[in-house]
Design a protein around this motif. Structure first.
Motif, PDB file in Angstrom:
ATOM      1  N   LEU A   1       0.862  -1.180   0.000  1.00 50.29           N
ATOM      2  CA  LEU A   1       0.000   0.000   0.000  1.00 50.29           C
ATOM      3  C   LEU A   1       0.898   1.229   0.000  1.00 50.29           C
ATOM      4  O   LEU A   1       1.679   1.421   0.944  1.00 50.29           O
ATOM      5  CB  LEU A   1      -0.906   0.008   1.235  1.00 50.29           C
TER       6      LEU A   1
ATOM      7  N   SER B   1       1.390   5.019   0.460  1.00 53.35           N
ATOM      8  CA  SER B   1       0.688   6.161   1.053  1.00 53.35           C
ATOM      9  C   SER B   1       1.435   7.446   0.739  1.00 53.35           C
ATOM     10  O   SER B   1       2.665   7.472   0.661  1.00 53.35           O
ATOM     11  CB  SER B   1       0.504   5.980   2.562  1.00 53.35           C
TER      12      SER B   1
ATOM     13  N   ASN C   1      -3.437   9.813   1.111  1.00 48.99           N
ATOM     14  CA  ASN C   1      -4.083   8.865   0.205  1.00 48.99           C
ATOM     15  C   ASN C   1      -3.323   7.541   0.233  1.00 48.99           C
ATOM     16  O   ASN C   1      -2.174   7.466   0.691  1.00 48.99           O
ATOM     17  CB  ASN C   1      -4.125   9.444  -1.215  1.00 48.99           C
ATOM     18  N   VAL C   2      -3.986   6.505  -0.224  1.00 45.22           N
ATOM     19  CA  VAL C   2      -3.421   5.148  -0.223  1.00 45.22           C
ATOM     20  C   VAL C   2      -3.792   4.451  -1.515  1.00 45.22           C
ATOM     21  O   VAL C   2      -4.940   4.542  -1.949  1.00 45.22           O
ATOM     22  CB  VAL C   2      -4.029   4.272   0.902  1.00 45.22           C
ATOM     23  N   MET C   3      -2.839   3.749  -2.123  1.00 49.19           N
ATOM     24  CA  MET C   3      -3.185   2.894  -3.261  1.00 49.19           C
ATOM     25  C   MET C   3      -2.400   1.589  -3.182  1.00 49.19           C
ATOM     26  O   MET C   3      -1.244   1.578  -2.745  1.00 49.19           O
ATOM     27  CB  MET C   3      -2.927   3.582  -4.602  1.00 49.19           C
TER      28      MET C   3
ATOM     29  N   SER D   1      -2.615   9.116  -6.748  1.00 45.13           N
ATOM     30  CA  SER D   1      -1.345   9.162  -6.017  1.00 45.13           C
ATOM     31  C   SER D   1      -0.190   9.679  -6.880  1.00 45.13           C
ATOM     32  O   SER D   1       0.810  10.162  -6.345  1.00 45.13           O
ATOM     33  CB  SER D   1      -0.981   7.763  -5.508  1.00 45.13           C
TER      34      SER D   1
ATOM     35  N   LYS E   1      -9.542  -4.589   2.744  1.00 44.66           N
ATOM     36  CA  LYS E   1      -9.193  -3.162   2.733  1.00 44.66           C
ATOM     37  C   LYS E   1      -8.280  -2.832   1.543  1.00 44.66           C
ATOM     38  O   LYS E   1      -8.406  -1.770   0.923  1.00 44.66           O
ATOM     39  CB  LYS E   1      -8.507  -2.764   4.043  1.00 44.66           C
TER      40      LYS E   1
ATOM     41  N   CYS F   1      -9.179  -0.205  -1.327  1.00 41.55           N
ATOM     42  CA  CYS F   1      -8.331   0.930  -1.729  1.00 41.55           C
ATOM     43  C   CYS F   1      -8.093   0.938  -3.238  1.00 41.55           C
ATOM     44  O   CYS F   1      -7.906   1.998  -3.842  1.00 41.55           O
ATOM     45  CB  CYS F   1      -6.983   0.883  -0.998  1.00 41.55           C
TER      46      CYS F   1
ATOM     47  N   THR G   1     -11.376   2.231  -5.294  1.00 44.14           N
ATOM     48  CA  THR G   1     -11.832   3.612  -5.123  1.00 44.14           C
ATOM     49  C   THR G   1     -10.692   4.567  -5.478  1.00 44.14           C
ATOM     50  O   THR G   1      -9.544   4.148  -5.618  1.00 44.14           O
ATOM     51  CB  THR G   1     -12.239   3.864  -3.659  1.00 44.14           C
TER      52      THR G   1
ATOM     53  N   GLY H   1      -8.729   8.299  -4.468  1.00 40.27           N
ATOM     54  CA  GLY H   1      -8.542   9.365  -3.489  1.00 40.27           C
ATOM     55  C   GLY H   1      -9.145  10.686  -3.933  1.00 40.27           C
ATOM     56  O   GLY H   1      -9.295  11.609  -3.136  1.00 40.27           O
TER      57      GLY H   1
ATOM     58  N   LYS I   1      -9.521   7.515   1.954  1.00 36.90           N
ATOM     59  CA  LYS I   1      -9.424   6.055   2.097  1.00 36.90           C
ATOM     60  C   LYS I   1      -9.070   5.634   3.515  1.00 36.90           C
ATOM     61  O   LYS I   1      -9.456   4.552   3.951  1.00 36.90           O
ATOM     62  CB  LYS I   1      -8.411   5.498   1.098  1.00 36.90           C
TER      63      LYS I   1
ATOM     64  N   PHE J   1     -11.801   3.016   4.940  1.00 38.26           N
ATOM     65  CA  PHE J   1     -11.408   1.624   5.156  1.00 38.26           C
ATOM     66  C   PHE J   1     -10.835   1.367   6.552  1.00 38.26           C
ATOM     67  O   PHE J   1     -10.284   0.288   6.816  1.00 38.26           O
ATOM     68  CB  PHE J   1     -10.427   1.187   4.058  1.00 38.26           C
TER      69      PHE J   1
END
Lengths: 178, 178
Positions: B22, B24, B32-34, B59, B81, B85, B88, B90, B95, B99
């Motif tokens: 993930l 961040s 944000n997180v992906m 991101s 989760k 991520c 969806t 950001g 997120k 989540f």
């Protein structure tokens, strides 16, 4: 070899989980094999793969000179051979003979496929901009082969110093991601 | 967060097996997180990591502008989760809130650590030469954290479209490889 052609659009699903691969090359009449784990998908289609091949590796010279290789994906049954290929150098031994690996002619590159691996990706080098700084090669997969009988390949994932995680259970979640 | 500092020289052993991570970021007051799987180790020490962050991802802008991020490594307990991520953007949602992920301040970068992940790698961007062509960023890990209680992390390895291999058994072979 009872393998069938595998769609290039799905190659990412083979490499994205991070398996150890065996990189095979052929140069000046000599074939060679080395294991590597430092690779990543870079594009879906045509499939691009980035990988690190150290300047200390015998394969580096062959890869740089021929700009061709095969990424072969082994499963846990081949673990001892994979480690054997990492413990030796192609300068000293013929790894195909030493470890009982079977070279099979590729369709589009001079490097051999390894019959014992469940999948084989024929590649050419397409970008060398980061080779001098990081030994990082960008490869394009030209042709892919898979053993249709291998449904849940128990791939190897290196944690360093000969410790490997073996691919375990498979889970599926509702995802919009490719 | 009951995490301890983790030696930079061993970071490769966390990422080399190919887990989903993930990423961040924090930019203009928004974290944000992906999830991403397209990453590779590039150097042992200081640890360098290459990764692809698509220009379509929210991101991307934060990473390019701040040149900082954290790579957080989740285990299977966080699978829903992780996929959430990925499903969806950001642009639309926070997120962390959506989540139930807990942001924790990092030591050396502005992006937050994710408390629920068993390891966290604070990174800065050190090379953007391949960003325009491939969205490929080279990161240097500045600081690493690990949950000392997590001995055999059941990491996630993406096979595409929400299918994940979970890290299974561990095997060890006598290896000269690092």
């Amino acid at each position: 070899m009872a393998k069938r052609s595998f769609p290039l659009s799905k190659v990412y699903a083979l490499l994205e989980p991070g398996p150890v691969v065996l990189l095979s090359t052929a140069h000046k009449g000599r074939s060679n094999v080395m294991p590597l784990s430092w690779h990543t998908m870079m594009e879906f289609e045509p499939p691009l793969v980035g990988c690190i091949v150290s300047g200390r590796d015998f394969s580096f010279v062959a890869l740089k000179a021929t700009r061709q290789c095969v990424l072969n994906i082994p499963t846990v049954e081949l673990a001892a051979k994979v480690v054997g290929c990492g413990n030796t150098s192609g300068r000293d031994v013929d790894k195909f003979k030493t470890f009982g690996l079977t070279p099979v002619p590729a369709e589009s590159v001079g490097a051999p496929l390894i019959a014992e691996c469940y999948a084989n990706l024929e590649c050419r080098v397409v970008d060398t901009r980061l080779v001098n700084r990081y030994n990082f090669f960008v490869l394009e997969v030209l042709k892919a082969w898979i053993d249709p009988g291998c449904k849940d390949p128990r791939t190897l994932h290196h944690r360093g110093r000969g410790v490997f995680i073996v691919a375990g259970e498979t889970i599926k979640l509702p995802s919009k991601m490719k």
